[in-house]
Write an enzyme that holds these catalytic residues in place. Sequence first.
Site, mmCIF file in Angstrom:
data_model
loop_
_atom_site.group_PDB
_atom_site.id
_atom_site.type_symbol
_atom_site.label_atom_id
_atom_site.label_comp_id
_atom_site.label_asym_id
_atom_site.label_seq_id
_atom_site.Cartn_x
_atom_site.Cartn_y
_atom_site.Cartn_z
ATOM 1 C CG ASP A 107 -1.613 -1.350 1.385
ATOM 2 O OD1 ASP A 107 -2.488 -1.639 0.573
ATOM 3 O OD2 ASP A 107 -1.248 -2.123 2.299
ATOM 4 C CG HIS A 152 -3.356 -5.162 3.278
ATOM 5 N ND1 HIS A 152 -2.935 -4.317 2.275
ATOM 6 C CD2 HIS A 152 -3.578 -6.351 2.671
ATOM 7 C CE1 HIS A 152 -2.909 -4.965 1.125
ATOM 8 N NE2 HIS A 152 -3.311 -6.200 1.335
HETATM 9 P P1 NAD Z 1 -1.896 -18.514 -4.174
HETATM 10 O O1 NAD Z 1 -3.214 -19.183 -4.040
HETATM 11 O O2 NAD Z 1 -1.284 -18.387 -5.526
HETATM 12 O O3 NAD Z 1 -0.835 -19.245 -3.247
HETATM 13 C C1 NAD Z 1 -1.120 -19.591 -1.928
HETATM 14 C C2 NAD Z 1 -0.345 -20.852 -1.636
HETATM 15 O O4 NAD Z 1 -0.521 -21.128 -0.246
HETATM 16 C C3 NAD Z 1 -0.857 -22.078 -2.422
HETATM 17 O O5 NAD Z 1 0.251 -22.719 -3.057
HETATM 18 C C4 NAD Z 1 -1.486 -22.941 -1.347
HETATM 19 O O6 NAD Z 1 -1.383 -24.321 -1.628
HETATM 20 C C5 NAD Z 1 -0.642 -22.530 -0.142
HETATM 21 N N1 NAD Z 1 -1.257 -22.894 1.154
HETATM 22 C C6 NAD Z 1 -2.566 -22.944 1.475
HETATM 23 N N2 NAD Z 1 -2.707 -23.381 2.741
HETATM 24 C C7 NAD Z 1 -1.453 -23.578 3.227
HETATM 25 C C8 NAD Z 1 -0.957 -24.037 4.458
HETATM 26 N N3 NAD Z 1 -1.764 -24.375 5.470
HETATM 27 N N4 NAD Z 1 0.371 -24.130 4.611
HETATM 28 C C9 NAD Z 1 1.213 -23.814 3.599
HETATM 29 N N5 NAD Z 1 0.799 -23.392 2.389
HETATM 30 C C10 NAD Z 1 -0.528 -23.260 2.206
HETATM 31 O O7 NAD Z 1 -2.021 -17.084 -3.468
HETATM 32 P P2 NAD Z 1 -1.042 -15.828 -3.578
HETATM 33 O O8 NAD Z 1 -1.479 -14.973 -4.706
HETATM 34 O O9 NAD Z 1 0.368 -16.274 -3.512
HETATM 35 O O10 NAD Z 1 -1.448 -15.041 -2.234
HETATM 36 C C11 NAD Z 1 -1.166 -15.570 -0.971
HETATM 37 C C12 NAD Z 1 -1.816 -14.708 0.112
HETATM 38 O O11 NAD Z 1 -1.224 -13.421 0.139
HETATM 39 C C13 NAD Z 1 -3.308 -14.488 -0.073
HETATM 40 O O12 NAD Z 1 -3.983 -14.562 1.179
HETATM 41 C C14 NAD Z 1 -3.370 -13.071 -0.621
HETATM 42 O O13 NAD Z 1 -4.631 -12.479 -0.377
HETATM 43 C C15 NAD Z 1 -2.273 -12.438 0.171
HETATM 44 N N6 NAD Z 1 -1.731 -11.160 -0.329
HETATM 45 C C16 NAD Z 1 -1.423 -10.223 0.579
HETATM 46 C C17 NAD Z 1 -0.871 -9.021 0.168
HETATM 47 C C18 NAD Z 1 -0.526 -7.946 1.165
HETATM 48 O O14 NAD Z 1 -0.217 -6.827 0.741
HETATM 49 N N7 NAD Z 1 -0.537 -8.197 2.460
HETATM 50 C C19 NAD Z 1 -0.647 -8.780 -1.196
HETATM 51 C C20 NAD Z 1 -0.990 -9.775 -2.106
HETATM 52 C C21 NAD Z 1 -1.546 -10.973 -1.653
HETATM 53 C C1 LMR Z 2 -3.444 -6.660 -2.530
HETATM 54 O O1 LMR Z 2 -3.528 -5.638 -1.862
HETATM 55 O O2 LMR Z 2 -3.180 -6.646 -3.747
HETATM 56 C C2 LMR Z 2 -3.624 -7.997 -1.854
HETATM 57 O O3 LMR Z 2 -3.985 -7.843 -0.512
HETATM 58 C C3 LMR Z 2 -4.554 -8.896 -2.585
HETATM 59 C C4 LMR Z 2 -5.977 -8.453 -2.436
HETATM 60 O O4 LMR Z 2 -6.820 -9.281 -2.056
HETATM 61 O O5 LMR Z 2 -6.260 -7.284 -2.718
#
Ligand code: NAD
Ligand code: LMR
Length: 327
Positions: free
Chosen positions: A159, A187
């Site tokens: 952000d 967030h």
């Molecule tokens: P994704 O679905 O591509 O990957 C998630 C991975 O986590 C998958 O490979 C899944 O099998 C694995 N997983 C699920 N349960 C698990 C467990 N118990 N132990 C270990 N691994 C496990 O998702 P992504 O795009 O990589 O996003 C991951 C997370 O990050 C999501 O919750 C997304 O919303 C979040 N995210 C946060 C931010 C932020 O700014 N904070 C930004 C982007 C995404």
């Molecule tokens: C983001 O900010 O891009 C991530 O937290 C993914 C989402 O769900 O928006």
Amino acid sequence: MKAPIRIAITGAGGQISYSLLFRIANGDMLKHEQPIILQLLDIPQAQQALRGIAMELEDCVFPLLQQVVITDDPRVAFRDAEIVLLVGARPRSKGMERKDLIEINAGIFAEHGKILNACAAPYVKVLVVGNPANTNALIVIHNAPDLNPKNVSSMMRLDHNRAIAQVSRKLSQPIGSIKKMVIWGNHSGTQYPDLSHAEIRERKILDILQDHTWIESEFIPTVQKRGTVVIEARGLSSAASAANAAIGHMHDWILGSHHDDWVTMSVLSDGSYDIPAGVVYGFPVTCHNGDYQIVQNLPISELGRQHMLENYRELLKESEQIKHLLG
Ligand code: NAD
Ligand code: LMR
């Protein structure tokens, strides 16, 4: 040669990790003299994909990468880890809010918190990326009572970076010239991107910006909604920019933030800015010697105060929903 640092990453078979792992192995996070061991965790169904990723890591011949461990057992992944990135969690899809993920993801962070408490290095630094990140970090803190809560933070750096990008574009100024951005709170779509302290070459942006209506009408909503708009465009949530933010967050936390700037980290509130203790909240921080300090005594406008309290109330509501996991 320094001793290698063990870095555990959950969700290692997912989208974010596919950008993150290769950059960490290249030295982007801990810089170029620090050897590393990657301990990669994903669920059993993802192990085949993890084997492929491990092969690709090997084929990149990164000089700093000493070993790659792949596993579906968090006890193996977290063993003696000094840095842990908790990415593994379900992402939201179109039409969902991040808080809709609470029920689905909260249990993962309770389990991982307990195992971190038992297996990781006692001084481990943990970054929570999986959403809803602030509340998941609160769950980790409560389930890992032997860890210093100051060693657990959640990610609002994406952000923060998004806010800088918007200002850079609006004022046609280089990214590196924009300092002292802040994103207060959660967030989520409620987050408060605050331009009132930001500077370009030591001049307040509020004195440079001619059109102040842009702040409430465009800047704040654009940053608040950026994650949603990326999902709408890509059909998937942001991944490379999230990985980049995680690298920046850990780099600055461990190696120190820039001397004339600060960064946003979500950390356990300590009463600063009258945000009561006990929620994981985005604050401006400076980092030195592996520790962060919340920047103090910034003046807050009446409108800013309202945004900040709205975030606090939202986080309190989220924590009510998962109070059975807070011990
Ligand atoms: P994704 O679905 O591509 O990957 C998630 C991975 O986590 C998958 O490979 C899944 O099998 C694995 N997983 C699920 N349960 C698990 C467990 N118990 N132990 C270990 N691994 C496990 O998702 P992504 O795009 O990589 O996003 C991951 C997370 O990050 C999501 O919750 C997304 O919303 C979040 N995210 C946060 C931010 C932020 O700014 N904070 C930004 C982007 C995404
Ligand atoms: C983001 O900010 O891009 C991530 O937290 C993914 C989402 O769900 O928006």
